[in-house]
Each structure stands twice: as C-alpha cells, then as structure tokens.
Scaffold this motif. Structure first.
Motif, PDB file in Angstrom:
ATOM      1  N   ALA A  15       0.831  -1.297   0.136  1.00  0.00           N
ATOM      2  CA  ALA A  15       0.013   0.040  -0.040  1.00  0.00           C
ATOM      3  C   ALA A  15       1.107   1.183   0.166  1.00  0.00           C
ATOM      4  O   ALA A  15       0.617   1.990  -0.762  1.00  0.00           O
ATOM      5  N   ALA A  16       1.810   1.248   0.881  1.00  0.00           N
ATOM      6  CA  ALA A  16       2.773   2.426   0.659  1.00  0.00           C
ATOM      7  C   ALA A  16       3.531   2.473  -0.529  1.00  0.00           C
ATOM      8  O   ALA A  16       3.645   3.726  -0.895  1.00  0.00           O
ATOM      9  N   ALA A  17       3.777   1.602  -1.368  1.00  0.00           N
ATOM     10  CA  ALA A  17       4.405   1.533  -2.628  1.00  0.00           C
ATOM     11  C   ALA A  17       3.778   2.181  -3.544  1.00  0.00           C
ATOM     12  O   ALA A  17       4.090   2.707  -4.492  1.00  0.00           O
ATOM     13  N   THR A  18       2.451   1.837  -3.252  1.00  0.00           N
ATOM     14  CA  THR A  18       1.285   2.522  -4.399  1.00  0.00           C
ATOM     15  C   THR A  18       0.793   3.608  -4.148  1.00  0.00           C
ATOM     16  O   THR A  18       0.196   4.291  -5.110  1.00  0.00           O
ATOM     17  N   GLU A  19       0.942   4.238  -3.163  1.00  0.00           N
ATOM     18  CA  GLU A  19       0.238   5.452  -2.501  1.00  0.00           C
ATOM     19  C   GLU A  19       0.722   6.594  -3.118  1.00  0.00           C
ATOM     20  O   GLU A  19       2.019   6.622  -3.542  1.00  0.00           O
ATOM     21  N   GLY A  20      -0.037   7.382  -4.023  1.00  0.00           N
ATOM     22  CA  GLY A  20       0.221   8.681  -4.569  1.00  0.00           C
ATOM     23  C   GLY A  20       0.934   9.687  -3.533  1.00  0.00           C
ATOM     24  O   GLY A  20       0.975   9.453  -2.353  1.00  0.00           O
ATOM     25  N   ALA A  21       1.419  10.794  -4.180  1.00  0.00           N
ATOM     26  CA  ALA A  21       2.140  11.631  -3.607  1.00  0.00           C
ATOM     27  C   ALA A  21       1.144  12.563  -2.393  1.00  0.00           C
ATOM     28  O   ALA A  21      -0.109  12.509  -2.903  1.00  0.00           O
ATOM     29  N   THR A  22       1.580  12.721  -1.520  1.00  0.00           N
ATOM     30  CA  THR A  22       0.877  13.358  -0.353  1.00  0.00           C
ATOM     31  C   THR A  22       0.151  14.786  -0.857  1.00  0.00           C
ATOM     32  O   THR A  22       0.916  15.504  -1.317  1.00  0.00           O
ATOM     33  N   ALA A 194       4.636  16.971   1.106  1.00  0.00           N
ATOM     34  CA  ALA A 194       4.374  17.291  -0.273  1.00  0.00           C
ATOM     35  C   ALA A 194       5.610  16.810  -1.055  1.00  0.00           C
ATOM     36  O   ALA A 194       5.471  17.116  -2.436  1.00  0.00           O
ATOM     37  N   PHE A 195       6.470  16.207  -0.629  1.00  0.00           N
ATOM     38  CA  PHE A 195       7.896  16.034  -1.426  1.00  0.00           C
ATOM     39  C   PHE A 195       7.836  15.136  -2.677  1.00  0.00           C
ATOM     40  O   PHE A 195       8.428  15.709  -3.369  1.00  0.00           O
ATOM     41  N   ARG A 196       6.777  14.457  -2.481  1.00  0.00           N
ATOM     42  CA  ARG A 196       6.783  13.466  -3.902  1.00  0.00           C
ATOM     43  C   ARG A 196       6.294  14.248  -4.886  1.00  0.00           C
ATOM     44  O   ARG A 196       6.758  14.185  -6.243  1.00  0.00           O
ATOM     45  N   SER A 197       5.022  15.077  -4.484  1.00  0.00           N
ATOM     46  CA  SER A 197       4.869  16.124  -5.803  1.00  0.00           C
ATOM     47  C   SER A 197       5.991  17.083  -6.339  1.00  0.00           C
ATOM     48  O   SER A 197       6.122  17.249  -7.439  1.00  0.00           O
ATOM     49  N   LEU A 198       6.643  17.519  -5.101  1.00  0.00           N
ATOM     50  CA  LEU A 198       7.708  18.555  -5.544  1.00  0.00           C
ATOM     51  C   LEU A 198       8.813  17.788  -6.504  1.00  0.00           C
ATOM     52  O   LEU A 198       9.275  18.355  -7.259  1.00  0.00           O
ATOM     53  N   LEU A 199       9.147  16.471  -5.902  1.00  0.00           N
ATOM     54  CA  LEU A 199      10.138  15.669  -6.657  1.00  0.00           C
ATOM     55  C   LEU A 199       9.832  15.617  -8.155  1.00  0.00           C
ATOM     56  O   LEU A 199      10.547  15.448  -9.058  1.00  0.00           O
ATOM     57  N   ALA A 200       8.405  15.303  -8.332  1.00  0.00           N
ATOM     58  CA  ALA A 200       7.868  15.150  -9.708  1.00  0.00           C
ATOM     59  C   ALA A 200       8.386  16.470 -10.745  1.00  0.00           C
ATOM     60  O   ALA A 200       8.388  15.992 -12.154  1.00  0.00           O
ATOM     61  N   SER A 201       8.614  17.374 -10.249  1.00  0.00           N
ATOM     62  CA  SER A 201       9.192  18.683 -11.100  1.00  0.00           C
ATOM     63  C   SER A 201      10.613  18.546 -11.416  1.00  0.00           C
ATOM     64  O   SER A 201      10.844  19.212 -12.116  1.00  0.00           O
TER      65      SER A 201
END
Length: 452
Positions: A15-22, A194-201
């Motif tokens: 579940a953690a691996a498939t969870e989207g960016a916060t 929100a770092f995963r959303s930021l990392l996507a940039s």
C-alpha cells in the motif's frame, strides 16, 4: 539496535509503494514557515556553530551510515567528477578509502542517482550529499531565507571543490554554471509532506518515473535530519511521510532519520535549555509539555486515553527592549536547537554513544506503532505535544539588549516508536542509536526484492 522483530507487513508495504504523493500540507506548515521567516532563519546557522562544522560532521555521519548500502541504490559518481584526474586515481581513490569496496566511484553507472533532503534548511545535509557524489540532490524546505543561504553555501562549496578537486579539468575552472555542486542541486520550496509532488518537477526524477522498473520509486537516499521530523503535527503525519518515503525509494534505498526524543517531560528549571551564546547574542529555549496529550496509565500500568487537546493559535513574537517594553510583534512559532555538538553533529552526550534499546518493561515497537490513544499519543509518549519557547537576547548597544521571544508546538517521538512504524511499512531498521542528549538516529532500508 532497537530490539524489535522486522514486521512482515507485506500488505502495508504494498500500500505504501502504490500510494500517490501526499496532497495535503502538514497542519503545522504555516506556523513553522512563519517562525523561520520571522525569527529563526537569522540565527539558525549560528546556533550550530556555523556551517563548516556541520558539513564536516554530517559528511562523516552520512558516509558511515550509507557505506554499507546495497549497491543497487548507492550513488554513482557523476561523469564530470570521474574524469578529473588524468591518472585515473585522485577522487576515485579517495572515495575507495572512505567507502571500501562499495565506493560510489567504482560502481557501474546505470541511472542517475538521486538523494532527497527533507527540511534541508541552510544545507547541513545537502552539501555533504553533494560531496558524496549524487547526480541530483533535491533539497526541500519551507523557508525562503534558508533556501537562499543553501544556494550561497553550494556556490561557495563549488568554488572550493573546483580549487581542490577539479584543478585538472579546465572546463570547470571558470566557475561556470556547470559547476559540480550548483548543477546538481535542486532546491524545492514547500512542505516536506508534499515532497513527492515536488520531486516530480525534477527532470531526472520525472524521466526515471517513466521506467516501468522504477515507476515513482526514484530516490536512492532520503534524509530527514536535525530534528525536522518533530515539526510534523501528529503521528498520522509522521506515518504518512515515512510511507511516502518508502514509496519514493528504489529497492535497496535508505531513509536516514535524526530527531530529538521529547517523550519524557522535564520539570522545574530543567525545562530551560541553553542553546548558544556569544558577546552579542544569547539563545535559550523553554519547554512545556501539554499534559492533556501525555499518556495516562491505570493502576495496572496500562495506558489510558486522554482528552484530545484543543486547537490553539500561535501567539505573536514579542520584541522587547532591555526595559521590557514591547517594540514589535508578528505571528510566529519557535524551534529547539540542542546543546554543543560533537563531531557527528549530535549534541555532546553525557555518556559515550551506545546503541539504543527500549526498556524491558516498554511495549515492543510494533505494538507502540499500533496502540495510539484517542488523544493521538502512544503508550510511550510518542505523539505528545511540547510547547517550545525560544528566547533570543540580541545586544543593540552599550547596556541595551533586545529580546525576541516566540513559541511553537513540537511532537514527541521515541526511537522505538518510529522504528516500529518503519518496520510496519516494510523497512528494515539497519542502524539505530541514541545519545545522552536525547538525539536519535535511525536508518531504514527498503528491501531489494520489493516490487511495485
């Protein structure tokens, strides 16, 4: 090491691996950001004795805890670094001495290596990660002033690096934008939740995410150090950040956590903590535990729920002259900075650093991580709220001192509790230690056999 069996929680890991960016921000985000902008950023690097000592200490610390990392995730030396010496030695030999057979310079280059620094501040971890040779270092923070200081530190480090290690590479001697530090740094302004959303940039991360073998698992290393983790507002937010970290790491990747354990209340004058002082500045903090968030126990010693604390708006920062007259005010929060630092960047312990172990009478970490009461607090006190008051006296003239004071909430976290959360998410806790000053260091590794 904390005595805890590794949780087999395959479903939780999946579940953690498939969870989207916060998507949501921490409920403490605005308070922390306002505090650093209004007060702490001006004194932050000074409280630690300057950046040079912290860079050296954290380079040694991170080099140590990442040295045994699985080779799948260890960074490769960027190609611009690998060609510095015409003799084929120099940097590579130095890395081999420091890292042994797992030297980043000797590992085959497959994909760009990415490190993430959560709550990077002025770069106490970011600069060492650049020195360790990661192709990309994404630095996340909510304070614009400290982010600018980080950029300045990276520029200064690039000049020093060029002078010392790149003197055989004429293309780098002109201090151009292609310097080995500034070209690999990716400052990302925002909330670490929100770092995963930021990392996507980040271009390199976005390119890697298109590889079906990696998907969104693009980072080799994620660090959250310097007591940043306790800036989060609840145990739920801590778990969300750790789950997102697991999802963002490649198989074999490591998460490095460092934080102060505030789960044991202090009393009386022990609550006054001297931070640092010189002839012009005196920094002290004062701690208050919210009793409604402390674990309550019955006669049998079993933890009972306490009433949930009521929300309370942060007060204003009051500036007073030496006569005690208010001269300014702004909405703010505060921060704790520890006592004198040792060579590893940890507070000087009252005894020799030893591996931490949970007390025999305490619940196992896995139990702690799942036994949170209705007031948001675990049986060992993790989840309690601590009001931290910062008192900064600044000398303004002969016999004249200005007082800046503020406070904000910090979250109590114990090493065993956080270790239990890491294990429940699928991490293996490969390193843990605690010192006499209350600082905890945990390293979690994502298994090599993990699949999206």
């Amino acid at each position: 090491m904390f005595a805890a069996p590794r949780a087999a929680a395959a479903s939780a890991a999946a579940a953690a691996a498939t969870e989207g960016a916060t998507a949501s921000l921490s409920s403490s985000y605005d308070q922390v950001r306002q505090h650093y902008t209004a007060l702490l950023s001006e004194h932050y690097t000074w409280t630690f004795g300057g950046s040079k000592a912290k860079h050296s200490a954290n380079l040694a610390l991170l080099g140590d805890v990442l040295r045994q990392q699985s080779s799948v995730a260890v960074c490769s030396r960027p190609s611009v670094h690998a060609s510095h010496s015409s003799s084929g030695s120099s940097d590579a030999d130095a890395d081999a001495d420091a890292f042994g057979t797992d030297s980043p310079a000797t590992l085959s280059r497959r994909t760009p290596s990415i490190a993430v620094d959560l709550g990077c501040g002025s770069g106490f971890q970011t600069i060492p990660l650049l020195h360790l040779g990661f192709d990309v270092v994404a630095a996340v923070d909510a304070c614009g002033e400290l982010m600018q200081e980080l950029k300045d530190e990276a520029a200064a480090a690039a000049v020093a690096y060029q002078s010392a290690a790149c003197k055989h590479t004429p293309a780098l001697d002109d201090g151009s934008a292609g310097s080995p530090f500034t070209a690999r740094l990716r400052p990302l302004f925002g909330d670490m939740l929100a770092f995963r959303s930021l990392l996507a940039s980040v271009d390199e991360a976005r390119a890697l995410s298109s590889d079906p073998r990696l998907a969104t698992s693009v980072a080799n290393v994620i660090v959250c150090m310097g007591d940043t983790l306790t800036h989060l507002a609840s145990l739920g937010e801590v778990r969300a950040l750790l789950a997102d970290s697991y999802a963002a790491l490649r198989p074999g990747g490591r998460l490095v956590l460092q934080f102060r354990d505030l789960t044991r209340p202090l009393h009386g004058v022990d609550r006054f903590i001297p931070v640092r002082s010189d002839e012009r500045t005196v920094f002290t903090c004062f701690l208050e535990w919210d009793e409604s968030t402390l674990p309550q126990t019955s006669a049998s010693g079993v933890a009972m729920d306490a009433a949930a604390p009521s929300a309370e708006a942060p007060p204003t920062v009051d500036r007073q002259d030496d006569a005690g007259t208010d001269i300014a005010g702004s909405t703010d929060a505060s921060n704790v900075v520890g006592p004198a630092l040792d060579r590893r960047g940890l507070p000087t312990p009252s005894k020799v650093l030893t591996p931490a172990a949970s007390p025999a009478a305490s619940p196992a970490p896995a139990v702690l991580a799942s036994a949170v009461g209705s007031n948001g607090t675990a049986p060992d006190g993790s989840g309690c709220r601590v009001r931290v008051h910062d008192l900064v006296h600044v000398k303004k003239g002969i016999g004249a001192w200005e007082l800046c004071k503020s406070w904000y909430w910090k979250l109590g976290l114990s090493g065993p509790y956080v270790a239990g959360v890491l294990e429940s998410l699928g991490f293996e806790v490969v390193h843990s230690e605690s010192d006499g000053g209350g600082m905890v260091l945990l390293v979690g590794e994502k298994g090599l056999l993990h699949h999206q």
